[in-house]
Design an enzyme around this catalytic site. Structure first.
Site, PDB file in Angstrom:
ATOM      1  N   LYS A   1     -17.832  10.660 -32.141  1.00 16.70           N
ATOM      2  CA  LYS A   1     -19.263  10.974 -31.948  1.00 16.70           C
ATOM      3  C   LYS A   1     -19.511  12.459 -31.697  1.00 16.70           C
ATOM      4  CE  LYS A   1     -17.384   9.545 -28.362  1.00 16.70           C
ATOM      5  NZ  LYS A   1     -16.688   8.332 -28.008  1.00 16.70           N
TER       6      LYS A   1
ATOM      7  N   GLU B   1     -19.694   4.663 -38.546  1.00 17.05           N
ATOM      8  CA  GLU B   1     -20.207   3.495 -37.812  1.00 17.05           C
ATOM      9  C   GLU B   1     -19.621   3.386 -36.411  1.00 17.05           C
ATOM     10  OE1 GLU B   1     -22.595   0.872 -38.840  1.00 17.05           O
ATOM     11  OE2 GLU B   1     -22.363   0.850 -36.691  1.00 17.05           O
TER      12      GLU B   1
ATOM     13  N   ILE C   1     -19.742  -2.488 -32.521  1.00 18.75           N
ATOM     14  CA  ILE C   1     -21.057  -3.082 -32.845  1.00 18.75           C
ATOM     15  C   ILE C   1     -21.598  -2.473 -34.133  1.00 18.75           C
ATOM     16  CG2 ILE C   1     -23.432  -3.449 -32.043  1.00 18.75           C
ATOM     17  CD1 ILE C   1     -22.445  -2.810 -29.207  1.00 18.75           C
TER      18      ILE C   1
ATOM     19  N   GLY D   1      -8.114   2.156 -21.620  1.00 19.70           N
ATOM     20  CA  GLY D   1      -8.363   2.900 -22.865  1.00 19.70           C
ATOM     21  C   GLY D   1      -9.828   3.042 -23.215  1.00 19.70           C
TER      22      GLY D   1
ATOM     23  N   GLU E   1     -13.058   8.486 -22.087  1.00 18.82           N
ATOM     24  CA  GLU E   1     -12.688   9.675 -22.857  1.00 18.82           C
ATOM     25  C   GLU E   1     -11.526  10.366 -22.149  1.00 18.82           C
ATOM     26  OE1 GLU E   1     -14.430  10.565 -25.824  1.00 18.82           O
ATOM     27  OE2 GLU E   1     -15.021   8.519 -25.384  1.00 18.82           O
TER      28      GLU E   1
ATOM     29  N   LYS F   1     -24.463   9.878 -28.438  1.00 17.09           N
ATOM     30  CA  LYS F   1     -24.716   8.620 -29.162  1.00 17.09           C
ATOM     31  C   LYS F   1     -26.214   8.383 -29.373  1.00 17.09           C
ATOM     32  CE  LYS F   1     -20.393   6.464 -27.660  1.00 17.09           C
ATOM     33  NZ  LYS F   1     -19.752   5.698 -26.573  1.00 17.09           N
TER      34      LYS F   1
END
Ligand code: HSE
Length: 400
Positions: free
Chosen positions: A100, A124, A131, A182, A185, A200
């Site tokens: 992102k 995506e 999602i 996990g 970041e 985002k």
């Protein structure tokens, strides 16, 4: 057969290899051909791992390999990801990324370059992990004027807020757990201070309205100042605290904000717990629609990346339009955005607070020497001016 390369064999990159292996026959059927990972780029070696024989430390091995038609970028960050992605596109390869930061910083340019080169730039997995939200937003919700987007877009912070409320666990302990799983970041500041959510919501807003949004224009407040006492107040009101990325269009103006909000049961986002993410989109004809699923984690995020790979392979010679112009959308100043607010003040200022804020909802008995109050809707500027008149403010959280 299509041959691909994976840049970065970390959580998501190794997840992509796993998904391609585990679901090989389904993926071959859907893509119409087999997909083979020819190269993996990483600084490290992976002795004992089946990918070891295809690991390279040199990006040029991928850039100059004409057999590789799709490059998967799962390195994170922009250096050197931006350089490698741009060079991949210029070399005539499609790129699928989960990154992102890369999309928020350079999406406008990379989408344009990919179009010029007749390849794809798909991302995506960069929002909402597994999602499907970006493709639906740009390709499915096309009959509506989109009025607002509200999302729980960060798994780490949602995991922290949920656990703090459910178990009364300490912030630091839950953060460590999220990192071990996990979700977080590399530097969790990006999660807890809302920067990840900010990128985002900028990507979502760009796709929703077809033009770039500079994420630096979006006011961003994280969860690091949320305390167990704030959560206790929310509980007493039968509500939860959630970090939201929100944008809305009103009278042709765009408002956007990242901040913790107190939500009630009537909001579908209220029930989104743990690492799950959800994005609620409101259209003028459609009403509300919500996309829900795992917003972080190895396999879920990799699943979205592999979907992009299949799309890139299937549409090798077919342009897939992504509406994201270079014209920048102006985000209105926060001063003019309207919200409701929850405030905590010391008891000595109660009468004054009820007078200044109206005070239909006053909450007592949660902590010694203080009370909570929910204001009516007002502009951020009006609220700032009013709250500045109080000496004992312990906390303010936006309230939906
Ligand atoms: N750190 C991110 C999160 C990973 O917690 O949601 C997925 O973008």
């Amino acid at each position: 057969m299509s041959k691909i390369a994976v840049l970065g064999y970390g959580t998501v990159g190794s997840g992509v290899v796993k998904v391609l292996e585990t679901n090989a026959s389904i993926i071959t059927e859907k893509a119409g051909e087999t997909i083979e990972v020819k190269r993996v780029l990483d600084l490290r070696d992976f002795p004992g791992d089946p990918v070891q024989s295809i690991v390279t430390h040199e990006f040029t091995d991928i850039e100059q390999d004409e057999e590789i038609s799709v490059v998967v970028e799962t390195m994170g960050g922009t250096k050197p990801a931006y350089d490698f992605v741009k060079r991949s596109i210029l070399a005539g390869k499609s790129v699928c990324t989960s990154n992102k930061a890369l999309v928020a910083d350079h999406g406008t340019e990379l989408i344009r370059l990919a179009k010029e080169k007749g390849v794809h730039f798909f991302f995506e997995a960069s929002v909402g992990g597994g999602i499907p939200i970006l493709r639906p937003l740009s390709r499915c919700l096309v009959a509506d004027e989109l009025l607002s987007i509200d999302g729980i877009l960060n798994g780490t912070t949602n995991f922290i807020l949920t656990k703090m409320a459910d178990e009364g666990s300490a912030y630091e302990d839950v953060l460590k757990e999220a990192q071990a799983l996990g979700y977080a970041e590399a530097d969790p500041t990006a999660d807890v201070e809302g920067y990840d959510t900010c990128r985002k919501i900028a990507i979502l807003t760009a796709l929703a309205y077809g033009a770039q949004v500079d994420y630096e224009d979006i006011t961003t407040v994280g969860i690091s100042k949320i305390t167990a006492t704030d959560i206790a107040y929310a509980k007493k009101m039968g509500r939860v605290i959630r970090l939201l990325g929100s944008s809305r269009r009103e009278n042709g103006k765009l408002y956007a904000l990242v901040a913790p909000f107190i939500l009630g049961e009537e909001d579908p986002l209220y029930s989104v717990n743990g690492v799950f993410n959800a994005i609620k989109v409101t259209g003028n004809m459609l009403g509300e629609v919500m996309f829900y699923g795992q917003g972080a984690g190895k396999e879920a995020t990799a699943s979205a990346v592999v979907t992009d790979i299949v799309e890139a392979v299937k549409n090798r010679d077919i342009p897939v339009e992504i509406r994201w112009d270079e014209r920048k959308q102006v985000v209105e100043s926060m001063d003019t955005m309207k919200n409701r607010f929850f405030v905590r003040l010391e008891t000595a200022e109660k009468d004054k607070a009820v007078e200044v804020f109206g005070g239909k909802t006053v909450i007592d008995g949660v902590a010694d020497g203080e009370f909570g109050l929910v204001t009516e809707e007002m502009t951020e500027k009006e609220f700032d001016a009013k709250i500045a008149g109080f000496a004992t403010c312990r906390s303010t959280i936006r309230y939906k």
